[in-house]
Design an enzyme around this catalytic site. Structure first.
Site, PDB file in Angstrom:
ATOM      1  CG  HIS A  17      -6.033 -39.868  -3.491  1.00 13.57           C
ATOM      2  ND1 HIS A  17      -6.471 -38.663  -3.971  1.00 13.57           N
ATOM      3  CD2 HIS A  17      -4.864 -39.599  -2.843  1.00 13.57           C
ATOM      4  CE1 HIS A  17      -5.627 -37.700  -3.621  1.00 13.57           C
ATOM      5  NE2 HIS A  17      -4.630 -38.243  -2.948  1.00 13.57           N
ATOM      6  CE  LYS A  41      -0.941 -30.309   0.359  1.00 16.59           C
ATOM      7  NZ  LYS A  41      -1.173 -31.643  -0.197  1.00 16.59           N
ATOM      8  NE  ARG A  90       2.080 -38.525  -5.726  1.00 16.59           N
ATOM      9  CZ  ARG A  90       1.516 -37.427  -5.263  1.00 16.59           C
ATOM     10  NH1 ARG A  90       0.551 -36.862  -5.958  1.00 16.59           N
ATOM     11  NH2 ARG A  90       1.906 -36.866  -4.143  1.00 16.59           N
ATOM     12  CB  SER A 128      -5.518 -33.204  -5.278  1.00 20.67           C
ATOM     13  OG  SER A 128      -5.781 -34.503  -4.807  1.00 20.67           O
TER      14      SER A 128
HETATM   15  P1  ADP Z   1      -1.184 -35.132   1.675  1.00 20.07           P
HETATM   16  O1  ADP Z   1      -1.436 -33.663   1.778  1.00 20.07           O
HETATM   17  O2  ADP Z   1      -1.245 -35.845   2.992  1.00 20.07           O
HETATM   18  O3  ADP Z   1       0.030 -35.515   0.860  1.00 20.07           O
HETATM   19  P2  ADP Z   1      -2.733 -36.072  -0.581  1.00 20.07           P
HETATM   20  O4  ADP Z   1      -4.219 -36.128  -0.718  1.00 20.07           O
HETATM   21  O5  ADP Z   1      -1.998 -35.182  -1.516  1.00 20.07           O
HETATM   22  O6  ADP Z   1      -2.495 -35.666   0.919  1.00 20.07           O
HETATM   23  O7  ADP Z   1      -2.132 -37.543  -0.684  1.00 20.07           O
HETATM   24  C1  ADP Z   1      -2.456 -38.544   0.225  1.00 20.07           C
HETATM   25  C2  ADP Z   1      -1.579 -39.759  -0.068  1.00 20.07           C
HETATM   26  O8  ADP Z   1      -1.916 -40.285  -1.342  1.00 20.07           O
HETATM   27  C3  ADP Z   1      -0.080 -39.469  -0.110  1.00 20.07           C
HETATM   28  O9  ADP Z   1       0.607 -40.572   0.448  1.00 20.07           O
HETATM   29  C4  ADP Z   1       0.227 -39.381  -1.581  1.00 20.07           C
HETATM   30  O10 ADP Z   1       1.564 -39.737  -1.844  1.00 20.07           O
HETATM   31  C5  ADP Z   1      -0.755 -40.413  -2.140  1.00 20.07           C
HETATM   32  N1  ADP Z   1      -1.106 -40.120  -3.524  1.00 20.07           N
HETATM   33  C6  ADP Z   1      -1.524 -38.962  -4.038  1.00 20.07           C
HETATM   34  N2  ADP Z   1      -1.754 -39.075  -5.360  1.00 20.07           N
HETATM   35  C7  ADP Z   1      -1.470 -40.355  -5.689  1.00 20.07           C
HETATM   36  C8  ADP Z   1      -1.473 -41.100  -6.910  1.00 20.07           C
HETATM   37  N3  ADP Z   1      -1.769 -40.529  -8.056  1.00 20.07           N
HETATM   38  N4  ADP Z   1      -1.122 -42.407  -6.866  1.00 20.07           N
HETATM   39  C9  ADP Z   1      -0.770 -42.973  -5.685  1.00 20.07           C
HETATM   40  N5  ADP Z   1      -0.706 -42.323  -4.514  1.00 20.07           N
HETATM   41  C10 ADP Z   1      -1.056 -41.035  -4.504  1.00 20.07           C
END
Ligand code: ADP
Length: 175
Positions: A17, A41, A90, A128
């Site tokens: 992130h 979640k 990803r 995460s």
């Molecule tokens: P959500 O529940 O909205 O998917 P996340 O916190 O899981 O929230 O992810 C937020 C954004 O960050 C999403 O667009 C996800 O694809 C991106 N993201 C999550 N992990 C990574 C990573 N390791 N590298 C790049 N982008 C990521």
């Protein structure tokens, strides 16, 4: 002025992130990281905790702000004057999911432009939830989290374990 929003759950924020935030802030004049409160979640950290964690990690980034949001992202974007919505990709699973959301957001508001960032190969296996899964089982994932967040995660999992042990002891006593 180019204003973007980066919405997500961030439970917790990973280096994947953070990489996106750094790349986004170089492209846009203002970037608002939005911790969404209406996620289905079950989060490990409260929204307030996640906001504080991200604020601390991005404190030196002058054009980055951290906000909370519920409801439709397009409504929040209109409220704060953002035209660009940042998301990360990803893998193909992300692509299919994100394409549908981006198409729906475009339907809701034609002015919203979703900008996708390809995950850095170093972080493309990171989520995460995977990190939490490994950490719960005592795996060391500190290399994938900002230092302060890694410490907060260890602390939270330790508190959870203590709670569980206390509960089990109470149950044994009452038998
Ligand atoms: P959500 O529940 O909205 O998917 P996340 O916190 O899981 O929230 O992810 C937020 C954004 O960050 C999403 O667009 C996800 O694809 C991106 N993201 C999550 N992990 C990574 C990573 N390791 N590298 C790049 N982008 C990521």
């Amino acid at each position: 002025m180019k204003v973007a929003i980066f919405p997500g759950t961030f439970d917790p924020l990973t280096l994947g992130h953070l990489d996106l935030i750094k790349r986004g802030r170089a492209l846009f004049d203002q970037l608002a990281v939005a911790v969404m409160t209406n996620s289905t979640k079950h989060p490990l950290f409260s929204v307030e905790e996640r906001v504080a964690q991200i604020k601390a990690v991005t404190a030196e980034m002058s054009n980055v702000s951290v906000i909370t949001a519920s409801g439709l992202t397009v409504d929040l974007m209109n409220k704060i004057g953002a035209d660009y919505l940042m998301r990360g990709l990803r893998n193909t699973t992300d692509f299919q999911y994100e394409r549908d959301i981006a198409t729906m957001n475009k339907f809701l508001d034609r002015d919203v432009e979703t900008i996708f960032f390809l995950a850095d190969p170093k972080y493309q296996h990171l989520s995460s939830s995977l990190l939490k899964e490994v950490a719960i089982n005592d795996g060391d994932i500190s290399a994938y989290l900002p230092g302060t967040i890694s410490t907060a995660l260890d602390k939270r999992l330790e508190e959870r374990k203590l709670k569980l042990v206390t509960k089990q002891n109470e149950q044994t006593k009452s038998k």
